[in-house]
Design an enzyme around this catalytic site. Structure first.
Site, PDB file in Angstrom:
ATOM      1  N   CYS A 100       0.828  -1.208   0.000  1.00  0.00           N
ATOM      2  CA  CYS A 100       0.000   0.000   0.000  1.00  0.00           C
ATOM      3  C   CYS A 100       0.869   1.269   0.000  1.00  0.00           C
ATOM      4  O   CYS A 100       1.742   1.421   0.855  1.00  0.00           O
ATOM      5  CB  CYS A 100      -0.941   0.000   1.211  1.00  0.00           C
ATOM      6  SG  CYS A 100      -2.001   1.456   1.216  1.00  0.00           S
ATOM      7  N   ASN A 200       0.304  -9.273 -10.986  1.00  0.00           N
ATOM      8  CA  ASN A 200      -0.717  -8.242 -10.818  1.00  0.00           C
ATOM      9  C   ASN A 200      -0.268  -6.928 -11.474  1.00  0.00           C
ATOM     10  O   ASN A 200       0.868  -6.512 -11.309  1.00  0.00           O
ATOM     11  CB  ASN A 200      -0.975  -8.018  -9.316  1.00  0.00           C
ATOM     12  CG  ASN A 200      -1.860  -6.811  -9.024  1.00  0.00           C
ATOM     13  OD1 ASN A 200      -1.474  -5.925  -8.247  1.00  0.00           O
ATOM     14  ND2 ASN A 200      -3.025  -6.744  -9.630  1.00  0.00           N
TER      15      ASN A 200
END
Ligand SMILES: Cc1cc2nc3c(=O)[nH]c(=O)nc-3n(C[C@H](O)[C@H](O)[C@H](O)COP(=O)(O)O)c2cc1C
Length: 332
Positions: A100, A200
């Protein structure tokens, strides 16, 4: 589309403010092999924070959902996993967030900030593995910035600690969500590690799914923004894997799915909250349909779910009247 159709798993990524139970059910119904909660703070969970339990709501309709957590302190991670997460039978897997980029998280030394210290990465991962019998995965980025790209070193720390698999979002923290994801780096990680690597970044279509696997040789694919307003991507990938023609998405299906997501949300959330939270989803779902901007504005003005359902019916009639057969089945 000539590559072999090896069935590699396709997952819905954890997405803060997006992957609640309702959306996870829809992703699962469309064929996602795994789904994840949005990231849950172990610090908040330790104090039984009410909002955190709301985020963790799980419905009986879910069979493939997993939890994503974030934190920094090994003692808290151990305590929370042992006391609060291991007891939840419906989550098979704990995914730990080391990616994050949000300033608030980064400043606290959590999320992608952890990448600056591979020893700390190892220590957290080892704590996790030693605290649970559930599958443990870690989702992380290439590094903090261009000068500190260390995903291979971090990958080895995770592997040495015993995590079951890793998910690499092929961008640096500094990039946030900008620039093209560097799939070649995922391939390098895959070549270097023995544990499975999930790719991803920037998968929006069936072609992207095929290409990312071809280029990275990864063991699976995780989709984030490409599933927002488009959970149908999982079904389309499953069509491809089954050797079927990839099915189109009709506006009828889009509108029916929006209604289903409202219903699933209303089953466990306050109506006002649902009306509010669903606005962004509706915007994503109808993007590209005729008169979407006008319709979205009207949705944003509604106050009750009944008003929204009426509006959705009106929009469906409008689309029916204004589109011929060909366009109708060809909209997305
Ligand atoms: C709105 C939003 C919320 C996100 N929340 C999370 C999160 O809670 N946990 C996480 O690991 N990644 C989170 N991500 C990152 C995505 O899971 C994913 O790694 C990133 O968007 C790259 O994939 P994509 O190119 O398919 O979007 C978030 C991304 C977005 C756009």
């Amino acid at each position: 589309m000539s590559q072999s159709r090896e069935n590699k798993s396709v997952m819905l990524a954890p997405l803060a403010g997006v992957t609640d139970s309702a959306f996870r059910v829809i992703a699962e119904e469309n064929g996602a092999d795994k789904t994840f909660t949005e990231m849950v703070s172990v610090n908040a969970l330790r104090y039984d924070n009410r909002a955190t339990y709301d985020i963790m709501y799980h419905s009986d309709l879910e069979h493939k959902s997993n939890i994503q957590i974030f934190g920094r302190d090994e003692d808290i991670i151990e305590e929370v996993v042992k006391d609060k997460i291991n007891i939840l039978p419906y989550y098979d897997e704990i995914c730990f967030n080391m990616g994050c980029p949000a300033p608030k998280i980064f400043k606290n030394g959590q999320g992608s900030a952890l990448l600056s210290d591979p020893h700390k990465v190892y220590s957290i991962a080892k704590t996790l593995v030693d605290s649970t019998d559930k599958i443990v995965s870690v989702k992380y980025r290439l590094g903090i910035n261009e000068d500190s790209i260390n995903y291979i070193e971090v990958g080895h720390a995770l592997e040495d600690a015993g995590v079951d698999y890793v998910i690499l979002h092929a961008r640096t923290r500094e990039q946030f969500y900008q620039g093209k994801a560097r799939w070649d780096e995922i391939r390098k990680l895959k070549e270097d590690l023995s544990i499975p690597v999930i790719a991803n970044g920037d998968v929006y279509t069936v072609e992207d799914y095929i290409n990312i696997l071809e280029q990275t040789k990864a063991d699976g694919v995780m989709i984030a923004r490409g599933a927002m307003g488009n959970p149908f991507i999982f079904r389309q990938i499953k069509d491809y894997l089954a050797g079927r023609e990839v099915s189109r998405v009709s506006f009828r299906e889009i509108l029916a799915t929006i209604k289903r997501q409202y219903d699933l949300s209303l089953a466990y959330k306050d109506e006002r909250l649902v009306v509010n939270q669903m606005r962004k989803h509706v915007g994503w779902y109808i993007k590209g349909l005729a008169q979407a901007t006008t319709f979205r504005k009207r949705v944003n003005e509604t106050k009750t779910s009944q008003e929204i359902f009426d509006l959705l019916d009106e929009y469906e009639r409008y689309l029916e009247e204004n589109y011929d057969r060909e366009e109708r089945s060809n909209i997305k």
